[in-house]
Design an enzyme around this catalytic site. Sequence first.
Site, PDB file in Angstrom:
ATOM      1  N   ILE A 249      38.087  34.237  41.004  1.00  0.00           N
ATOM      2  CA  ILE A 249      38.689  32.914  40.469  1.00  0.00           C
ATOM      3  C   ILE A 249      38.513  31.777  41.739  1.00  0.00           C
ATOM      4  CG2 ILE A 249      41.013  31.887  40.068  1.00  0.00           C
ATOM      5  CD1 ILE A 249      41.908  34.658  38.753  1.00  0.00           C
TER       6      ILE A 249
ATOM      7  N   ASP B  49      40.327  41.410  43.681  1.00  0.00           N
ATOM      8  CA  ASP B  49      38.968  40.985  43.456  1.00  0.00           C
ATOM      9  C   ASP B  49      38.675  39.724  42.147  1.00  0.00           C
ATOM     10  OD1 ASP B  49      37.657  42.567  45.286  1.00  0.00           O
ATOM     11  OD2 ASP B  49      37.340  44.277  43.952  1.00  0.00           O
ATOM     12  N   GLU B  50      39.681  39.876  41.451  1.00  0.00           N
ATOM     13  CA  GLU B  50      39.725  38.945  40.316  1.00  0.00           C
ATOM     14  C   GLU B  50      39.979  37.414  41.248  1.00  0.00           C
ATOM     15  OE1 GLU B  50      41.269  41.040  36.338  1.00  0.00           O
ATOM     16  OE2 GLU B  50      42.802  39.855  37.571  1.00  0.00           O
ATOM     17  N   LEU B  51      41.079  37.692  42.023  1.00  0.00           N
ATOM     18  CA  LEU B  51      41.651  36.314  42.701  1.00  0.00           C
ATOM     19  C   LEU B  51      40.408  35.547  43.464  1.00  0.00           C
ATOM     20  CD1 LEU B  51      43.701  34.365  43.382  1.00  0.00           C
ATOM     21  CD2 LEU B  51      44.422  36.179  45.385  1.00  0.00           C
TER      22      LEU B  51
ATOM     23  N   SER C 270      45.345  36.099  35.487  1.00  0.00           N
ATOM     24  CA  SER C 270      45.231  37.344  36.305  1.00  0.00           C
ATOM     25  C   SER C 270      46.580  37.813  36.640  1.00  0.00           C
ATOM     26  CB  SER C 270      44.422  36.982  37.632  1.00  0.00           C
ATOM     27  OG  SER C 270      44.320  37.836  38.432  1.00  0.00           O
TER      28      SER C 270
END
Length: 733
Positions: free
Chosen positions: A92, A87-89, A20
């Site tokens: 994850i 949002d990725e974080l 990311s």
Amino acid sequence: MASLSSSLPCRNWSYNVFVSFHGPDVRKTLLSHMREQFKRNGITMFDDQKIVRSATIAPSLTDGIRESRISIVILSKRYASSSWCLDELVEILRCKEVMGQIVMTIFYGADPSQVRKQTGEFGMVFDETCSSKTGEERQKWKEALKDVGNIAGEDFLTWDNEANMIEKIARDVSNKLNATLSRDFDGMVGLEPHLRELESLLDLDNNGVVMMVAITGPAGIGKTTIARALQNRLSNRFQLTCFMDNLKGSYLSGPDVLRLQAQFLSKVLNQDDIRICHSGVIEERLCKQRVFIILDDVSNIKQLEALANETTWFGPGSRIVVTTENKELLQQHGINTTYYVGFPSFKDAVNILCRYAFRKNPPYHGFEMLALRVTELCGKLPLGLSVVGSSLRGKNEDEWEKVLRKLETILNRGIEDVLRVGYENLDEDEQTLFLHIAVFFNYRNCDLVKTMFDNSDLDVQEGLKILERRSLIEIHGERIEMHILLRQMGKKAIHEQEPRKRGILMDAQEICEVLEHANGTRAVSGISFDISDLDDVSISERAFKKMPNLRFLRVYKSKEDGNDVVHIPEEMEFPRGLRLLHWEAYPSKCLPPTFHLEYLVELNMKNSKLEYLWQGTQPLTNLKKMGLSGSLQLKELPDLSNATALETLDLMGCESLVEIPSSCSHLHKLQKLWVTGCVKLQVLPAHMNLASLEEVFMRGCSRLRNIPVMSTNIRKLCISETAVEDVPTSTRL
């Protein structure tokens, strides 16, 4: 966003790594170099270059996160400028929590503190991104940044060479991939119930506390195996994990403490050659990390103080598991949550043996009974079963028989080395008590053993507590139990002592020499004499003169058809302080007239040739057990009026005995009266009325017609095959 619970992937991950990142900051620099290094190291990396960026995270990107074993978050200065990255974080960290995904961090120009708190330059960028978002989205991102900022990672600003940092990251990724779930524990007999119970004790859903849990049990029971399997199952739920083994030999003082702590941190952080200069470094480095630590085979409180002195040393949600045989040090350290590993069932024990001997269960045809015998000789101890089972693999039935014969007398060296450590860590007095239990007092009552050592320098009560805490004995109710392999180890330790200093004599030839030539020593406190394989034994009338401290004398036959020819001179004197006299097939018609009875606690003359014991009234105030079973020629009992402590009187099979004397009416502590098979017995004392009497067995006393009032507390009464027609009302069950 799709629910994780409905789409959990299997353990066959599609990618090793998902990264990311904020593209303009790192794509052409750090990321491109990482991609090349990972390719050289055989690490597969999710490729997002064909994904079109938009306002929301793409489903294909979500799938990439969920199908990657490790996620690496590159936190650059403008990482928080992208709602896509944020949002990725969130995704994850959800995968980390739910699926056990590993998360690593690289701080590429962003200060970790600013990331956690959203302050400074990083915070300004974050505020700008949130200006058009809802309060719910802002809060969700803030929590994610706080969590990821607490994950220890590589800080680019501390490196003077980016290439070296990337090599280090690739090495760490490889190590973490190599440490993923192992199949080594698949099918391990009886393992799953242990793991379920431990997971419950660890309370893994409670992320607000740090817990320390102990796994205890005797040496060789499988504590380390269970701990390794537990780490294998749970490590992916924590930021950092470490299995700290080989602790048993670590005795700590001064610089040794710092060396051990440095070794520990190197393992936890996966960094070589860590050096520390003060004992507060562990807390400084780990107090914000959620860690799973196993401290294996702890034997000294200083080891715990060095590596896990306070729960505040570790971040919220951390779990510290300690394996030890010594329950005493757990009390000292305040570890109250413990899981005791007991012996497997006999069925499971056979299965463990078969797993190592045949790599399958059940055993090969023709080996069934051999497997049962080996399991019994190993006392169901998993270590013994695995070591012996492995040594038997591929051997035929005759070779199994040879191993069985050895097992009956010789302890396997690999097993002995493990068991010996607990014994050698005892103080001298505790070792002495251990050896006496191994030879004389296994399966005996605690109070009986304490009485045996009255007026000695041994603190038996405290000694028993220490042996139990260190898993060298178990105490069930009041009965002491020592494992068969520990008893073998104890007997070997006796044989290795210097002969002139040996406190317990066990070797039959050595004992013959001592008794025939009266050359014992003051060091001798016990004799355990198996006469089965001796042709003829002659005892000197001065046999015990040089052994004034002899307390425990046991003469027995391990084989039914063994020798019972022992010559005892009439003038022989037993030691005055004798506490235990156990002499099977005693060859004389009475005990020597000089026999001193005032200290005797147990008299066991099974299958003797005694016609009577002694004449007159003797001081018997310490006598607790008296056994004369199978003494076919015994015609009378002595005056027992002074045996006020007697608890058990065993006269079973004394076929010549006619009368229980009236002196037995004074035995108010008598609990068990066994006269089964006394076919000539006719007379019992009138109105015995013994308050403690609980068991009376009279089966086969065919001439017995009347039973007096014996006790109102009898729980077991057997009068079958007697001539008794009526039982006193007060004696009826």
